[in-house]
Design a protein around this motif. Structure first.
Motif, PDB file in Angstrom:
ATOM      1  N   THR A 209     -10.017  -4.835  -2.560  1.00 17.37           N
ATOM      2  CA  THR A 209     -10.131  -4.583  -1.128  1.00 17.37           C
ATOM      3  C   THR A 209     -10.491  -3.119  -0.885  1.00 17.37           C
ATOM      4  O   THR A 209      -9.891  -2.216  -1.477  1.00 17.37           O
ATOM      5  CB  THR A 209      -8.810  -4.907  -0.412  1.00 17.37           C
ATOM      6  OG1 THR A 209      -8.496  -6.284  -0.611  1.00 17.37           O
ATOM      7  CG2 THR A 209      -8.919  -4.648   1.081  1.00 17.37           C
ATOM      8  N   THR A 210     -11.477  -2.895  -0.009  1.00 14.00           N
ATOM      9  CA  THR A 210     -11.867  -1.550   0.392  1.00 14.00           C
ATOM     10  C   THR A 210     -11.971  -1.517   1.917  1.00 14.00           C
ATOM     11  O   THR A 210     -11.973  -2.554   2.575  1.00 14.00           O
ATOM     12  CB  THR A 210     -13.223  -1.146  -0.212  1.00 14.00           C
ATOM     13  OG1 THR A 210     -14.223  -2.075   0.230  1.00 14.00           O
ATOM     14  CG2 THR A 210     -13.161  -1.149  -1.725  1.00 14.00           C
ATOM     15  N   GLY A 211     -12.060  -0.319   2.468  1.00 13.61           N
ATOM     16  CA  GLY A 211     -12.218  -0.206   3.914  1.00 13.61           C
ATOM     17  C   GLY A 211     -11.530   1.012   4.470  1.00 13.61           C
ATOM     18  O   GLY A 211     -11.176   1.947   3.738  1.00 13.61           O
ATOM     19  N   ASP A 212     -11.317   0.993   5.771  1.00 15.10           N
ATOM     20  CA  ASP A 212     -10.746   2.139   6.471  1.00 15.10           C
ATOM     21  C   ASP A 212      -9.268   2.360   6.155  1.00 15.10           C
ATOM     22  O   ASP A 212      -8.691   3.365   6.561  1.00 15.10           O
ATOM     23  CB  ASP A 212     -10.926   1.971   7.981  1.00 15.10           C
ATOM     24  CG  ASP A 212     -12.396   1.962   8.376  1.00 15.10           C
ATOM     25  OD1 ASP A 212     -13.152   2.766   7.807  1.00 15.10           O
ATOM     26  OD2 ASP A 212     -12.782   1.136   9.219  1.00 15.10           O
ATOM     27  N   PHE A 213      -8.643   1.421   5.452  1.00 15.03           N
ATOM     28  CA  PHE A 213      -7.214   1.550   5.133  1.00 15.03           C
ATOM     29  C   PHE A 213      -6.977   1.843   3.656  1.00 15.03           C
ATOM     30  O   PHE A 213      -5.875   1.676   3.148  1.00 15.03           O
ATOM     31  CB  PHE A 213      -6.478   0.267   5.529  1.00 15.03           C
ATOM     32  CG  PHE A 213      -6.800  -0.192   6.922  1.00 15.03           C
ATOM     33  CD1 PHE A 213      -6.576   0.628   8.014  1.00 15.03           C
ATOM     34  CD2 PHE A 213      -7.360  -1.435   7.140  1.00 15.03           C
ATOM     35  CE1 PHE A 213      -6.893   0.211   9.293  1.00 15.03           C
ATOM     36  CE2 PHE A 213      -7.674  -1.867   8.419  1.00 15.03           C
ATOM     37  CZ  PHE A 213      -7.441  -1.038   9.505  1.00 15.03           C
ATOM     38  N   GLY A 214      -8.049   2.223   2.937  1.00 11.69           N
ATOM     39  CA  GLY A 214      -7.885   2.549   1.535  1.00 11.69           C
ATOM     40  C   GLY A 214      -8.451   1.484   0.619  1.00 11.69           C
ATOM     41  O   GLY A 214      -9.104   0.530   1.050  1.00 11.69           O
ATOM     42  N   LYS A 215      -8.172   1.640  -0.673  1.00 10.55           N
ATOM     43  CA  LYS A 215      -8.719   0.744  -1.683  1.00 10.55           C
ATOM     44  C   LYS A 215      -7.595   0.230  -2.581  1.00 10.55           C
ATOM     45  O   LYS A 215      -6.763   1.004  -3.056  1.00 10.55           O
ATOM     46  CB  LYS A 215      -9.767   1.473  -2.524  1.00 10.55           C
ATOM     47  CG  LYS A 215     -10.403   0.627  -3.608  1.00 10.55           C
ATOM     48  CD  LYS A 215     -11.599   1.328  -4.239  1.00 10.55           C
ATOM     49  CE  LYS A 215     -11.199   2.612  -4.929  1.00 10.55           C
ATOM     50  NZ  LYS A 215     -12.355   3.232  -5.642  1.00 10.55           N
ATOM     51  N   THR A 216      -7.561  -1.068  -2.814  1.00 10.21           N
ATOM     52  CA  THR A 216      -6.553  -1.674  -3.686  1.00 10.21           C
ATOM     53  C   THR A 216      -7.222  -2.749  -4.535  1.00 10.21           C
ATOM     54  O   THR A 216      -8.273  -3.287  -4.177  1.00 10.21           O
ATOM     55  CB  THR A 216      -5.404  -2.321  -2.894  1.00 10.21           C
ATOM     56  OG1 THR A 216      -5.931  -3.369  -2.070  1.00 10.21           O
ATOM     57  CG2 THR A 216      -4.688  -1.302  -2.027  1.00 10.21           C
TER      58      THR A 216
ATOM     59  N   ASP B 270     -15.378  -9.755   5.326  1.00  8.27           N
ATOM     60  CA  ASP B 270     -15.612  -8.527   6.084  1.00  8.27           C
ATOM     61  C   ASP B 270     -14.908  -8.705   7.429  1.00  8.27           C
ATOM     62  O   ASP B 270     -15.416  -9.374   8.337  1.00  8.27           O
ATOM     63  CB  ASP B 270     -17.108  -8.292   6.285  1.00  8.27           C
ATOM     64  CG  ASP B 270     -17.401  -6.926   6.912  1.00  8.27           C
ATOM     65  OD1 ASP B 270     -16.497  -6.361   7.557  1.00  8.27           O
ATOM     66  OD2 ASP B 270     -18.532  -6.440   6.762  1.00  8.27           O
ATOM     67  N   LEU B 271     -13.725  -8.117   7.555  1.00  8.67           N
ATOM     68  CA  LEU B 271     -12.882  -8.302   8.738  1.00  8.67           C
ATOM     69  C   LEU B 271     -12.722  -6.985   9.489  1.00  8.67           C
ATOM     70  O   LEU B 271     -12.756  -5.896   8.884  1.00  8.67           O
ATOM     71  CB  LEU B 271     -11.496  -8.829   8.332  1.00  8.67           C
ATOM     72  CG  LEU B 271     -11.480 -10.112   7.491  1.00  8.67           C
ATOM     73  CD1 LEU B 271     -10.045 -10.491   7.131  1.00  8.67           C
ATOM     74  CD2 LEU B 271     -12.165 -11.252   8.226  1.00  8.67           C
TER      75      LEU B 271
END
Length: 426
Positions: free
Chosen positions: A123-130, A399-400
């Protein structure tokens, strides 16, 4: 196939080679090592000789002749339905009119099946990467209670590896996660115990419940109802305690009109404590799905009515937010992988626009609960392929976005997830 196999069968049945019985065959001398066994089988009516009174023990047998012997042994009770001979000669026994299917049903009073799923989630995005890797093993135990009722239990083991620096070596847990009875009383089908509850195609709820469900059909129309408690939610509440929900009731009414399915669902859930919602929620959904050849298209409208606002206190002062109550989901799919058919494949996609009051434990593999009570919107695409019999690979991409501005979240904040898995069933 030599007649010596019959001698071996006699020994396996516990028939003594020295057992005394009259010799029915002229070519089997009393001193032969198999004399007693064959004589005993003949006396029991399991083996017959030839019209000339001989046994011809050195003659090669056909599978059909051996199946006749197995059939007689079954009829006489000399062997049980779980004997390997019954499985080996199942086709021939079926041709002889022996009720092998019924015998196998009785023999397999308890069946064990299972699956192993290995997945990778990034998971990537505006809340970081995990990222996360997990191997999940499940064993299902199905026991026959009687002709109408069965017991099902499920044991699950999970081994998880995250990149958070806390469990890079892998966490491991094993638990008994399902235990329920399923059967029917007249025209009413019932399930009772802890089982997987999937409501509104998983757009509202898809995890375990402790409940009783009853459903029945009236021609092309079906009606069902459930009462129980939601159990083991997989998300976390705002205070980082395990999410939970209390008593719930659910009702469904649906009908099939040719290739069109129409369905309405209602859920009343009490004492919800998820990441963005507490209290009681009433959720109504209406869905339509249409099949045209290999294609399937669907649409669902959702409406929630949460009676409590969400506590989003930041530690300095108490703040509350009202969950968004409306939502809709659109689905498009083409074909689909079938585990028993190598080379079969499928493609699918969805678009979501769901307020925070329209879901409790969503079925998706995207990070839908990363946003606030306004909910999320966005799309997903995926595909699956049966790479070998009982081995299905699947890939999904999400893509949410956030639907609103709330407590540091911005309208349009992204959360993108790549999910891949391989499921092996046995």
């Amino acid at each position: 196939m030599k007649k010596s196999l019959v001698f071996a069968m006699a020994m396996a049945l516990g028939v003594s080679a020295t057992a005394f019985a009259a010799n029915p065959f002229s070519d089997l001398p009393a001193g032969h090592w198999a004399y007693g066994a064959v004589a005993k089988l003949a006396a029991a009516g399991v083996v017959d000789g030839y019209p000339d009174g001989t046994f011809k023990g050195d003659k090669t047998m056909t599978r059909y002749e051996m199946a006749q012997i197995v059939a007689k042994a079954l009829a006489k009770g000399a062997i049980g339905a779980d004997d390997k001979l019954v499985s080996e000669f199942a086709d021939e026994l079926d041709n002889l009119g022996v009720r092998v299917a019924k015998l196998e049903k009785n023999a397999d009073a308890v069946k064990i099946t299972g699956n192993i799923r290995t997945h990778y989630k990034h998971t990537t995005g505006d809340f970081g990467k995990t990222s996360e890797s997990k191997t999940r093993s499940r064993l299902f135990f199905t026991g026959e209670v009687n002709d109408n009722w069965h017991y099902v239990g499920m044991l699950e083991n999970n081994q998880t590896w995250n990149n958070d620096g806390k469990n890079d070596s892998g966490d491991n847990d094993t638990s008994f996660q399902r235990a329920y009875l399923t059967g029917n009383i007249g025209v009413v089908n019932m399930t009772a115990g802890r089982y997987q509850g999937t409501y509104s195609e998983g757009n509202v709820y898809d995890t375990r419940v402790d409940a009783v469900n009853a459903n029945t059909k009236f021609g092309a129309t079906y009606l069902g109802a459930t009462w129980g408690k939601m159990a083991n939610l997989d998300t976390f509440s705002s205070n980082y305690k395990k999410s939970k929900a209390g008593e719930f009731t659910q009702a469904v009414l649906g009908t099939d009109i040719g290739n069109l399915n129409l369905e309405a669902n209602y859920i009343h859930a009490k004492d919800i404590n998820t990441k963005w919602m507490t209290g009681t929620d009433n959720i109504w959904t209406a869905a339509a799905n249409y099949k045209a050849g290999d294609w399937k298209i669907g649409a669902m409208y959702l409406h929630g009515d949460a009676d409590d606002k969400v506590d989003v206190s930041d530690g300095k002062k108490q703040k509350f937010a009202e969950p968004d109550n409306d939502g809709w989901v659109a689905t498009l799919a083409y074909k689909g992988a079938t585990a028993s058919k190598p080379g079969s494949w499928g493609l699918f996609g969805k678009y979501y626009d769901q307020g925070g009051a329209t879901y409790i434990a969503h079925t998706m593999n995207g990070n839908y609960d990363a946003f606030g009570p306004d909910g999320f919107k966005g799309w997903m695409v995926g595909g699956n392929l049966t790479v070998a019999k009982n081995m299905v690979a699947q890939v999904e991409y999400y893509d949410l976005k956030s639907k609103g501005d709330f407590n540091g979240y911005k309208d349009g904040d992204h959360n993108k997830t790549l999910w891949s898995q391989l499921v092996v069933t046995f």
